[in-house]
Design a protein around this motif. Structure first.
Motif, PDB file in Angstrom:
ATOM      1  N   MET A  29      40.726  55.479  23.046  1.00  0.00           N
ATOM      2  CA  MET A  29      40.629  54.194  23.324  1.00  0.00           C
ATOM      3  C   MET A  29      41.965  53.669  23.125  1.00  0.00           C
ATOM      4  O   MET A  29      42.408  53.921  22.094  1.00  0.00           O
ATOM      5  CB  MET A  29      39.766  53.653  22.293  1.00  0.00           C
ATOM      6  N   GLY A  38      34.256  54.701  21.464  1.00  0.00           N
ATOM      7  CA  GLY A  38      35.531  55.200  20.955  1.00  0.00           C
ATOM      8  C   GLY A  38      35.683  55.006  19.466  1.00  0.00           C
ATOM      9  O   GLY A  38      36.159  55.897  18.749  1.00  0.00           O
ATOM     10  N   GLY A  59      37.587  60.081  20.987  1.00  0.00           N
ATOM     11  CA  GLY A  59      37.704  58.653  20.761  1.00  0.00           C
ATOM     12  C   GLY A  59      38.918  58.067  21.449  1.00  0.00           C
ATOM     13  O   GLY A  59      38.861  56.993  22.052  1.00  0.00           O
ATOM     14  N   ALA A 109      38.225  57.694  25.107  1.00  0.00           N
ATOM     15  CA  ALA A 109      37.360  56.555  25.396  1.00  0.00           C
ATOM     16  C   ALA A 109      38.142  55.242  25.325  1.00  0.00           C
ATOM     17  O   ALA A 109      37.962  54.344  26.155  1.00  0.00           O
ATOM     18  CB  ALA A 109      36.177  56.528  24.427  1.00  0.00           C
ATOM     19  N   LEU A 110      39.014  55.131  24.356  1.00  0.00           N
ATOM     20  CA  LEU A 110      39.805  53.908  24.220  1.00  0.00           C
ATOM     21  C   LEU A 110      40.787  53.745  25.377  1.00  0.00           C
ATOM     22  O   LEU A 110      41.006  52.632  25.867  1.00  0.00           O
ATOM     23  CB  LEU A 110      40.545  53.917  22.883  1.00  0.00           C
TER      24      LEU A 110
END
Length: 224
Positions: free
Chosen positions: A1, A115, A127, A130-131
């Motif tokens: 993220m 995230g 994570g 995702a961010l």
């Protein structure tokens, strides 16, 4: 993220040196309110304080019923995921966020919270991805940028920090904690004049920020 552009985590530059600064929760409420796209999920927790166990369970029951009644209601499912997250039932929260994302792949609230959970549970690479996905959708997403910025600062990956945080801090210069992160990154990449400018800006918007004061001191400067 997190942060700005469409660069994937795999394309981020390697770190310069290791540093784990002490982070204070400064201007978090302002930061959260400034974010567009996160919805009320993080804000609610800030505004209402830490929920009790009974409140968490009531939220889970409420949103479970809502999802059972309308399985295609992405908002209800997002609320259920967040209720699980608040109760630290992270596996269930992730499962619900994934269902939301199956319906709405660009839902930044689901991506951001996913995230955060992955970072908490030790799956940092997932994570991080995702961010970055959040920032690819919304390069001005302050929470995602902050999460990534702190992650890269802790790992000493200051060039990656700049890439993640700069678009947000330029669009929203009043976010003192992000100004500080930029100052730190510039300091650690050999740009003391730029670092001083960012530390000064951090202190303009948060005059008592000790990290920025310390940063200026390392540069041989004093706070204005």
């Amino acid at each position: 993220m997190t942060t700005d552009d469409t660069t994937s985590p795999a394309q981020q530059p390697a770190g310069d040196e290791n540093l784990v600064p002490a982070w204070l929760a400064l201007l978090v409420l302002i930061l959260i309110i400034a974010v567009v796209g996160v919805g009320g999920f993080v804000v609610r927790g800030m505004m209402t304080g830490r929920p009790t166990n009974s409140t968490k369970q009531a939220d889970i029951e409420q949103w479970t019923k809502a999802v059972d009644a309308a399985p295609d209601d992405a908002t209800a499912r997002l609320n259920l995921a967040y209720a699980y997250q608040q109760d630290t039932q992270y596996d269930r929260a992730l499962a619900e966020y994934d269902k939301v994302l199956a319906q709405e792949p660009k839902d930044t609230a689901a991506l951001y919270n996913k995230g955060v959970i992955l970072m908490i549970t030790g799956e940092a690479k997932k994570g991080e991805a995702a961010l970055w996905a959040v920032l690819k959708i919304d390069s001005g997403h302050a929470l995602a940028a902050k999460e990534l910025g702190e992650y890269y600062a802790a790992k000493g990956q200051f060039k990656s920090l700049i890439v993640a945080v700069r678009p947000v801090v330029e669009a929203k210069p009043t976010l003192a904690d992000l100004q500080y992160l930029m100052g730190l990154a510039y300091e650690k990449t050999g740009k003391p004049d730029w670092a001083k400018e960012r530390y000064d800006l951090a202190l303009k918007y948060s005059p008592d920020m000790q990290e920025a004061i310390d940063g200026l001191r390392r540069l041989g400067e004093v706070a204005k």
